[in-house]
Design an enzyme around this catalytic site. Structure first.
Site, short mmCIF file in Angstrom:
data_model
loop_
_atom_site.label_atom_id
_atom_site.label_comp_id
_atom_site.label_asym_id
_atom_site.label_seq_id
_atom_site.Cartn_x
_atom_site.Cartn_y
_atom_site.Cartn_z
N CYS A 62 0.84 -1.20 0.00
CA CYS A 62 0.00 0.00 0.00
C CYS A 62 0.87 1.25 0.00
O CYS A 62 1.83 1.34 0.76
CB CYS A 62 -0.96 0.07 1.17
SG CYS A 62 -2.17 -1.25 1.18
N ARG A 115 4.38 -0.53 -4.44
CA ARG A 115 4.04 -0.98 -3.09
C ARG A 115 2.72 -1.74 -3.06
O ARG A 115 2.36 -2.33 -2.03
CB ARG A 115 3.94 0.21 -2.15
CG ARG A 115 5.21 1.02 -2.05
CD ARG A 115 4.99 2.21 -1.16
NE ARG A 115 4.76 1.83 0.20
CZ ARG A 115 5.70 1.64 1.11
NH1 ARG A 115 6.95 1.83 0.79
NH2 ARG A 115 5.40 1.26 2.33
N TRP A 175 -2.67 -2.84 -1.80
CA TRP A 175 -2.37 -4.27 -1.85
C TRP A 175 -3.30 -4.90 -0.81
O TRP A 175 -3.14 -4.69 0.38
CB TRP A 175 -0.91 -4.53 -1.49
CG TRP A 175 -0.48 -5.95 -1.68
CD1 TRP A 175 -0.03 -6.52 -2.83
CD2 TRP A 175 -0.42 -6.97 -0.68
NE1 TRP A 175 0.28 -7.83 -2.61
CE2 TRP A 175 0.05 -8.14 -1.31
CE3 TRP A 175 -0.75 -7.03 0.67
CZ2 TRP A 175 0.22 -9.34 -0.63
CZ3 TRP A 175 -0.59 -8.22 1.36
CH2 TRP A 175 -0.10 -9.36 0.70
N ASN A 198 -2.29 2.47 5.40
CA ASN A 198 -1.40 1.34 5.10
C ASN A 198 -1.14 0.63 6.42
O ASN A 198 -0.74 1.27 7.39
CB ASN A 198 -0.09 1.88 4.50
CG ASN A 198 0.96 0.80 4.33
OD1 ASN A 198 0.63 -0.39 4.26
ND2 ASN A 198 2.22 1.19 4.27
N GLY A 199 -1.37 -0.67 6.47
CA GLY A 199 -1.16 -1.41 7.72
C GLY A 199 -2.35 -2.30 7.99
O GLY A 199 -3.16 -2.55 7.10
N GLU A 216 17.67 -18.47 -4.80
CA GLU A 216 17.34 -17.13 -5.32
C GLU A 216 16.95 -17.20 -6.81
O GLU A 216 16.00 -16.54 -7.24
CB GLU A 216 18.53 -16.19 -5.09
CG GLU A 216 18.37 -14.80 -5.63
CD GLU A 216 17.17 -14.02 -5.09
OE1 GLU A 216 16.50 -14.50 -4.17
OE2 GLU A 216 16.89 -12.94 -5.62
N LYS A 255 13.34 -15.95 -8.17
CA LYS A 255 13.19 -14.91 -9.20
C LYS A 255 12.29 -15.42 -10.33
O LYS A 255 11.42 -14.72 -10.80
CB LYS A 255 14.55 -14.50 -9.80
CG LYS A 255 15.42 -13.63 -8.97
CD LYS A 255 15.01 -12.18 -8.87
CE LYS A 255 14.12 -11.92 -7.69
NZ LYS A 255 14.65 -11.91 -6.38
N GLU A 288 8.54 -15.68 -9.17
CA GLU A 288 7.74 -14.50 -8.84
C GLU A 288 7.41 -13.62 -10.02
O GLU A 288 6.39 -12.94 -10.00
CB GLU A 288 8.38 -13.69 -7.71
CG GLU A 288 9.71 -13.08 -8.05
CD GLU A 288 10.32 -12.36 -6.86
OE1 GLU A 288 9.59 -11.89 -5.98
OE2 GLU A 288 11.56 -12.26 -6.82
N HIS A 341 17.72 -37.48 -3.10
CA HIS A 341 16.94 -37.92 -1.95
C HIS A 341 15.44 -37.75 -2.19
O HIS A 341 14.67 -37.68 -1.25
CB HIS A 341 17.39 -37.17 -0.69
CG HIS A 341 18.83 -37.43 -0.37
ND1 HIS A 341 19.25 -38.58 0.27
CD2 HIS A 341 19.94 -36.73 -0.65
CE1 HIS A 341 20.56 -38.55 0.39
NE2 HIS A 341 21.02 -37.44 -0.17
N LYS A 360 5.96 -4.78 -3.06
CA LYS A 360 7.27 -4.60 -2.44
C LYS A 360 7.03 -4.13 -1.01
O LYS A 360 6.06 -3.46 -0.73
CB LYS A 360 8.05 -3.55 -3.22
CG LYS A 360 9.55 -3.77 -3.09
CD LYS A 360 10.30 -3.12 -4.19
CE LYS A 360 11.77 -3.37 -4.01
NZ LYS A 360 12.16 -4.71 -4.41
C1 F6R Z 1 11.80 -11.09 -3.91
C2 F6R Z 1 11.58 -10.04 -2.94
C3 F6R Z 1 11.11 -10.41 -1.58
C4 F6R Z 1 11.86 -9.60 -0.52
C5 F6R Z 1 11.26 -9.88 0.86
C6 F6R Z 1 12.00 -9.10 1.93
O1 F6R Z 1 12.27 -10.60 -5.11
O2 F6R Z 1 11.77 -8.89 -3.22
O3 F6R Z 1 11.25 -11.78 -1.35
O4 F6R Z 1 13.20 -9.92 -0.56
O5 F6R Z 1 9.92 -9.51 0.87
O6 F6R Z 1 11.96 -7.73 1.68
P1 F6R Z 1 12.97 -6.75 2.35
O7 F6R Z 1 14.33 -7.02 1.80
O8 F6R Z 1 12.48 -5.38 2.00
O9 F6R Z 1 12.92 -7.01 3.82
#
Ligand code: F6R
Length: 609
Positions: free
Chosen positions: A2, A27, A75, A101-102, A482, A486, A489, A505, A604
């Site tokens: 948000c 966001r 969001w 937001n929250g 990772e 990537k 997502e 395994h 994000k």
């Molecule tokens: C993946 C991604 C998320 C963040 C996670 C932690 O590409 O961006 O998995 O890494 O939400 O976010 P931060 O680093 O802001 O604590």
């Protein structure tokens, strides 16, 4: 998670709010809304979908003319994605509108109380409950009503509130979710982060928890929800417009992948003293005695940051010979964790606002640990709540999928491990040699980025496959995780990452001639073992894409596709090996026609637990 933006001043609020929402869209982007006060009356527009859809709606309505307004990009947490649940929410009596937001945790009991008082709700959201409560408590002073309502709620909030009975007043408040006030010339822009402020003013202050700011065109006043006056510290924003513009790139994620060499050089700048063979981390200077005594490190994070924390664990054990472990923030807090004397907890987070990571760090700190933050966003909650820390300095990360923050985190954790090693036993000469290698990483990443065309060709060949494996060992087991994250997502392809040896395994049962398996097979202690794992996959018909060290001709005999990265010390290899994996995910998402920077269901900065 948000985005909020609010404006009060002499200009028409609407275009400024829409532009701010576009900056904050990363966001959350399932719906958006705006409210302004025009001629003493509230005007509200809301729309499901992107900010551009709201903009279109406003355009069709002839635009809003007020110079006081609030706006939100959502969001969803409480309630589905529909117009009724979009912000701003209103009360039903006093012409109050609010964006939030929250999460208001006690919203259910408050809603029952308000229903008993005769209020009628039109959404399923917790936000409408808070808007209604402010309305219920309103007499003739919006600030007073907001404070009274906030004293009744539990949970997290960043809010901006306006009321048609007070057409020259904006009230904003925060607990747990970020909010900043930008102070311009006779105008104020309030936003979830600096990106929506910087085009208008470079002077700003972040709100602390439980702070409320009453803003008019003439000035502002800050106090706590209990009415204790607060003097905020206004400072210069460490952000310029160029950093948040997309430039010549097609997507922010692409821009952020390609700017890694440049930003990582900034991460290192001023922190390497090769003559003395030591790392200079100013943010830790006041705690060097505690760090010398440290017996155990706990690194806590979520998502991509967790993967860099895992690499941090290897680095601390391998280079500094100190016990280290990694914990999901979300699990750690609820497990009754044992914190012994001389434990250091390290929160790793790009945003510095991730609720799960923050609560884990605070829990460990409360139990006596020294709390460090490895954070990108300057002044974020994590940066403020920890005892000390080291900033990533990689600039704003706008693409939802984290890329340059990952390499920045690994870079900082490498410096932290060398800093600890040097304090414990490492000689200046050995440290200086490691630092020389570390300083070469940005240029080597630039060379790894030259694989871009080749990565696109390889990705094109397999992009129709719906299941992928990512495999690595040692330092590059987290890199494999990772790579899989990537791909998942942003391209919505199912991918699993795992230690290469783990495959036999169980997961080996998945291998058939449809399955691409990406191996990180750079030169290092486990190279031969990884080669055996590759053979196991090939002999069962799987397709092997290998990330290997330049000059390795053997690998081309066993892998169908090879993506070469420059030679480097093993402990530095994740920062190079991840580059083709980031590019692969990027190209897969583009080839599949997805919105790279705003993948579905994601946002994000996950500020709710
Ligand atoms: C993946 C991604 C998320 C963040 C996670 C932690 O590409 O961006 O998995 O890494 O939400 O976010 P931060 O680093 O802001 O604590």
């Amino acid at each position: 998670m948000c985005g909020i933006v609010a404006y009060i001043g002499g200009r028409t609020a609407e275009p400024l709010l829409i532009e701010g929402l576009k900056r904050l869209e990363y966001r959350g982007y399932d719906s958006a809304g705006i409210a302004t006060i025009e001629g003493g009356a509230l005007r509200v527009a809301r729309s499901v979908g992107r900010v551009s859809e709201l903009e279109e709606r406003l355009h069709e309505a002839g635009g809003f003319a007020g110079s006081l307004g609030i706006a939100h990009t959502r969001w969803a947490t409480h309630g589905g994605v529909n117009e009724a649940n979009c912000h701003p929410h209103r009360d039903d009596r006093n012409g109050i509108a609010m964006v939030h937001n929250g999460i208001i945790e006690n919203y259910a009991s408050l809603r029952t109380y308000l229903e008993e008082k005769g209020h009628t709700f039109s959404s399923e959201t917790d936000t409408e409950v808070l808007a209604m409560l402010i309305g219920e408590l309103y007499e003739d002073d919006l600030e007073r009503a907001v404070k009274a309502a906030l004293r009744e709620v539990t949970g997290a909030y960043a809010i901006a509130v306006i009321c048609e009975k007070e057409p020259g007043t904006l009230v904003v408040a925060r607990k747990g979710s970020p909010l900043m006030v930008g102070v311009g010339n006779g105008e104020y822009v309030v936003a979830s982060d600096a990106s929506a402020i910087v085009a208008h003013t470079s002077q700003a202050f972040p709100l602390a928890d439980y702070n409320v700011v009453r803003i008019t065109r003439e000035g502002f006043r800050t106090s706590t929800i209990d009415d204790t006056p607060v003097t905020p510290k206004i400072s210069q924003l460490e952000l310029d417009l160029e950093q948040i513009e997309i430039g010549t790139f097609s997507h922010f994620m692409q821009k952020e992948i390609f700017e890694q060499p440049k930003v990582l050089a900034t991460t290192l700048r001023g922190r390497i003293d090769r003559n003395e063979g030591r790392v200079v981390l100013g943010g830790l200077a006041n705690f060097s005695k505690e760090l010398v005594k440290a017996r155990r490190f706990i690194l806590t994070a979520q998502g991509t940051a967790l993967h860099s924390a895992m690499i941090g664990e290897y680095l601390l054990e391998d280079l500094a010979k100190i016990s280290a472990e990694v914990e999901f923030g979300s699990e750690f807090r609820y497990r009754n964790p044992i914190i012994e004397e001389n434990t250091v907890v390290v929160g790793v987070s790009q945003s510095g606002e991730t609720a799960d990571t923050l609560s884990a760090v605070i829990e460990a700190k409360d139990r006596g640990a020294l709390a460090l933050g490895v954070v990108n966003v300057v002044g974020s909650t994590m940066a403020r709540e920890t005892d000390a820390g080291v900033y990533l300095r990689v600039g704003p990360e706008i693409g939802v999928a984290s890329t340059k923050a990952f390499t920045g985190q690994v870079m900082v954790l490498t410096m932290l491990a060398l800093y600890m090693a040097r304090r414990r036993f490492m000689s200046p000469d050995v440290c200086a040699r490691c630092l020389t290698q570390l300083e070469a990483v940005p240029d080597k990443i630039a060379r790894a980025l030259e694989t871009n065309d080749r990565v696109r060709q390889v990705t094109e060949r397999y992009v129709d496959r719906d299941n992928w494996l990512f495999l690595g060992r040692g330092y590059n087991y987290p890199t494999a995780l990772e790579g899989a994250l990537k791909l998942k997502e942003i391209s919505y392809i199912h991918a699993e990452g795992m230690p290469a040896a783990e495959m036999k395994h169980g997961p080996i049962a998945l291998i058939d001639d449809g399955m691409p398996a990406v191996f990180i097979a750079n030169q290092g202690r486990q190279y031969e073992k990884v080669m055996s794992n590759i053979a196991e996959v090939r002999s069962r018909g799987g397709h092997v894409i290998a990330v290997a060290t330049e000059g390795d001709t053997e690998i081309a005999k066993v892998a169908e596709e090879v993506l070469y990265i420059p030679e480097c010390e093993e402990f530095l290899s994740p920062m190079l090996a991840v580059v083709p994996l980031q590019l692969m995910a990027y190209h897969a998402a583009v080839l599949r026609g997805h919105d790279v920077d705003k993948p579905r269901n994601l946002a994000k900065s996950v500020t709710v637990e």
